[in-house]
Write a protein that holds these residues in place. Sequence first.
Motif, PDB file in Angstrom:
ATOM      1  N   ASN A  15      -2.151  -8.263  -6.275  1.00 60.88           N
ATOM      2  CA  ASN A  15      -0.719  -8.026  -6.283  1.00 60.88           C
ATOM      3  C   ASN A  15      -0.424  -6.550  -6.552  1.00 60.88           C
ATOM      4  OD1 ASN A  15       0.148 -10.823  -5.863  1.00 60.88           O
ATOM      5  ND2 ASN A  15      -0.773 -11.196  -7.893  1.00 60.88           N
ATOM      6  N   ASN A  16       0.625  -6.264  -7.307  1.00 57.07           N
ATOM      7  CA  ASN A  16       1.064  -4.882  -7.485  1.00 57.07           C
ATOM      8  C   ASN A  16       0.063  -4.044  -8.271  1.00 57.07           C
ATOM      9  OD1 ASN A  16       3.383  -5.676  -6.219  1.00 57.07           O
ATOM     10  ND2 ASN A  16       4.641  -5.751  -8.081  1.00 57.07           N
ATOM     11  N   ILE A  17       0.024  -2.738  -7.906  1.00 56.46           N
ATOM     12  CA  ILE A  17      -0.718  -1.735  -8.668  1.00 56.46           C
ATOM     13  C   ILE A  17       0.293  -0.692  -9.123  1.00 56.46           C
ATOM     14  CG2 ILE A  17      -2.445   0.103  -8.593  1.00 56.46           C
ATOM     15  CD1 ILE A  17      -3.992  -1.517  -6.563  1.00 56.46           C
ATOM     16  N   LEU A  36      -7.323   2.960  -3.852  1.00 57.12           N
ATOM     17  CA  LEU A  36      -6.408   1.953  -4.390  1.00 57.12           C
ATOM     18  C   LEU A  36      -6.122   0.939  -3.299  1.00 57.12           C
ATOM     19  CD1 LEU A  36      -3.867   4.342  -6.194  1.00 57.12           C
ATOM     20  CD2 LEU A  36      -5.934   3.300  -7.152  1.00 57.12           C
ATOM     21  N   THR A  37      -6.413  -0.342  -3.578  1.00 58.93           N
ATOM     22  CA  THR A  37      -6.236  -1.385  -2.569  1.00 58.93           C
ATOM     23  C   THR A  37      -5.547  -2.595  -3.184  1.00 58.93           C
ATOM     24  OG1 THR A  37      -8.292  -0.675  -1.503  1.00 58.93           O
ATOM     25  CG2 THR A  37      -7.402  -2.811  -0.858  1.00 58.93           C
ATOM     26  N   SER A  38      -4.476  -3.047  -2.516  1.00 57.44           N
ATOM     27  CA  SER A  38      -3.800  -4.272  -2.928  1.00 57.44           C
ATOM     28  C   SER A  38      -3.725  -5.212  -1.733  1.00 57.44           C
ATOM     29  CB  SER A  38      -2.388  -3.959  -3.432  1.00 57.44           C
ATOM     30  OG  SER A  38      -1.667  -5.162  -3.659  1.00 57.44           O
ATOM     31  N   GLU A  39      -3.904  -6.485  -1.986  1.00 57.05           N
ATOM     32  CA  GLU A  39      -3.860  -7.442  -0.876  1.00 57.05           C
ATOM     33  C   GLU A  39      -2.434  -7.657  -0.388  1.00 57.05           C
ATOM     34  OE1 GLU A  39      -7.698  -9.967  -2.584  1.00 57.05           O
ATOM     35  OE2 GLU A  39      -5.872 -11.017  -2.002  1.00 57.05           O
ATOM     36  N   LEU A  62      -4.358   1.550   0.431  1.00 54.24           N
ATOM     37  CA  LEU A  62      -4.240   0.483   1.426  1.00 54.24           C
ATOM     38  C   LEU A  62      -3.537  -0.735   0.838  1.00 54.24           C
ATOM     39  CD1 LEU A  62      -7.908   0.641   2.804  1.00 54.24           C
ATOM     40  CD2 LEU A  62      -5.888   1.754   3.770  1.00 54.24           C
ATOM     41  N   THR A  63      -2.511  -1.204   1.527  1.00 53.27           N
ATOM     42  CA  THR A  63      -1.826  -2.445   1.161  1.00 53.27           C
ATOM     43  C   THR A  63      -1.010  -2.897   2.366  1.00 53.27           C
ATOM     44  OG1 THR A  63      -0.373  -3.507  -0.452  1.00 53.27           O
ATOM     45  CG2 THR A  63       0.219  -1.278   0.229  1.00 53.27           C
ATOM     46  N   LEU A  64      -0.323  -4.021   2.222  1.00 60.17           N
ATOM     47  CA  LEU A  64       0.602  -4.473   3.271  1.00 60.17           C
ATOM     48  C   LEU A  64       2.048  -4.385   2.791  1.00 60.17           C
ATOM     49  CD1 LEU A  64      -1.329  -7.594   4.612  1.00 60.17           C
ATOM     50  CD2 LEU A  64      -1.204  -5.307   5.619  1.00 60.17           C
ATOM     51  N   LYS A  65       2.247  -3.887   1.577  1.00 55.77           N
ATOM     52  CA  LYS A  65       3.586  -3.774   1.001  1.00 55.77           C
ATOM     53  C   LYS A  65       3.953  -2.292   0.801  1.00 55.77           C
ATOM     54  CE  LYS A  65       4.528  -8.189   0.667  1.00 55.77           C
ATOM     55  NZ  LYS A  65       5.681  -8.813   1.362  1.00 55.77           N
ATOM     56  N   LYS A  66       4.939  -2.037  -0.017  1.00 51.99           N
ATOM     57  CA  LYS A  66       5.469  -0.690  -0.181  1.00 51.99           C
ATOM     58  C   LYS A  66       4.491   0.222  -0.922  1.00 51.99           C
ATOM     59  CE  LYS A  66       9.485   1.856  -1.940  1.00 51.99           C
ATOM     60  NZ  LYS A  66       9.541   2.682  -0.716  1.00 51.99           N
TER      61      LYS A  66
END
Length: 612
Positions: A15-17, A36-39, A62-66
């Motif tokens: 989740n969030n970082i 830094l990677t978030s799913e 890398l993430t799929l969110k903001k």
Amino acid sequence: SATGTGGAVTASAPNNINIGNIDTSSTQGTGGAISLTSEVGDITTGNLSSSGTISGGTIDILTLKKIDIGQINSSSTNGTAGTIVIKNNQPEYIRNAPGITLDFINAQGALPQICNLTAPCGIHIATDGYLQITETFPTILGATSIATNGDPIKIEHGGGTAFDPFKVGDALKNGTLGLITNGRGFIGTILPPQSFQEPVRQDNIQIIPRIPFLTNLPFKTIVPNNQNNSPKNKADEEISTLEAIISDAYTGYLGLPRSVYNPKDAAQILNEIQQQTGTKSALIYATFSNNLLELRIVTAEENSLRTVYNTTQEEVRQTAEKFRKNIKNQIPFLSSAKKLYEWLIAPLEADLKAQNITNLVFIMDAGLRSLPVAALHDGQGFLVEKYSIGLMPSLSLTDTSYRNIQNEPVLAIGVSEINQSSEEIKQTELKPLPYVSNEIQTIMELRGGISKALINQQSTFNNLQQESQNRQFSIVHLATHGEFEGELNNSYILLWDRLLRLNQIRQLGWNKRQPLIELLVLSACKTAADNDNMELGFAGFAVQAGVKSALASLWYVSDEGTSQLMTEFYQQLKTVNIKAEALRQAQLKMIQSNEFKDPYYWAAFTMIGSPW
């Protein structure tokens, strides 16, 4: 890390970082990697720094969110910058997706990265939302939001329609606040304000909308927007764009407002100078593009471009550095002097002779602004034996109005002793200048009239400020130490009671004085080597001081040698029509002498700003 490799920082979460500043930089080694990677969560951080002396560390977000990040710095002073990858895009484009916000990206390295299919390099940003890069940092090109030094920049963004184009110069919705550059000069810089809907490319910079019906369109190459494509108008637009890039480097570093002088008036300006002085001048722009040296010559009759194909940017800069150091250290210099003449002068020589040019005014790119041009050599003689020479920051920043100063009085400031009661001055460990008194006395004898001298205890900031406002003094002579270092607050002129920093020089009020001071002479200065900011401070000295012209030296010359040159300069100034010719005649007198014929004694002295 102070000495070794910076430690790597890796964070992965479903989740969030949320994290503050991350600093894996190394002042003497290699910066550590940051990953830094978030799913499916947002990534929010402070500043990220992986800079390193040997090389910068990679940065992957890398993430799929903001994504919301502060300043990003993967630069390297001696090696390659770290690759930067920031992505939150879906495999297939999704409308109204979260975007990316950050302050700026500095990925400038001393060496280019090695790029191939298995080793991506440079900067790659990809989002289905909007990209907002909201701050700038100073580079030699001006206020910059994204910078590399030769490495590619690829931006994929979720805008691209008439309602949300990507804007360089406007980060309110989708764009960057400042310019984007790959460090390759004119060809590799996207200046604000510009707006793009379709995929665009400039050199190895790509800006691509992710919207399917736009992303597959062919690239449009960014070129200046010319309303009139005649050769003259095209050349005028090219010089205006080139001037904008060069001028922005100075205004950004020196903190000055942009000038109102129009570079399109160059031919008219040169024609007027010819009518007023009898001098036929040529502006020579020496800049780098696509790793090649480009020369643009502008005269009253011509505006044309030459590309020098038999060398590279790196070779030219290395040769220039060697040339300068060899002359300064009085070791053999002729080989590099001939090479530089071949690259900078020979391609233009036929035009210069055909037009009877007698004065060369150089407007240089980074790495060439501290070049002792007078000592370039064609195998038969020095360049100064053919032409008078000047160094101009840019035409746009220079007051080119002409006034004859043959009989103008001088305000002379001399500091021959070191004020031991000032702790700030004592810490500089500067040496006394015993010939200053003789130098000042000779100038007073040559100029006469109401000329005035302030020596040692009289040479305070307040006295200089007050006396220089006297409109009768159009020449100010500073016979004292001057140091041009990398940063403005480290560069100074020695007065009796203080070190006058370069970023404080406008406190003297010269830029507001009418008429402007025609000539500022700094007879005992030196510049730091291998520093682009130092070059901006030196070449922009006249503009920063608020005077039309400045005579200064690239390195400290012996006290006696300086005194000899200055005496001859003021003698010649009484008879010749332009300042650069007075300097040339003084340099020729040194060349013809036995004691001071080595270029060490005369090549350092440079006429900065208007040479007329």
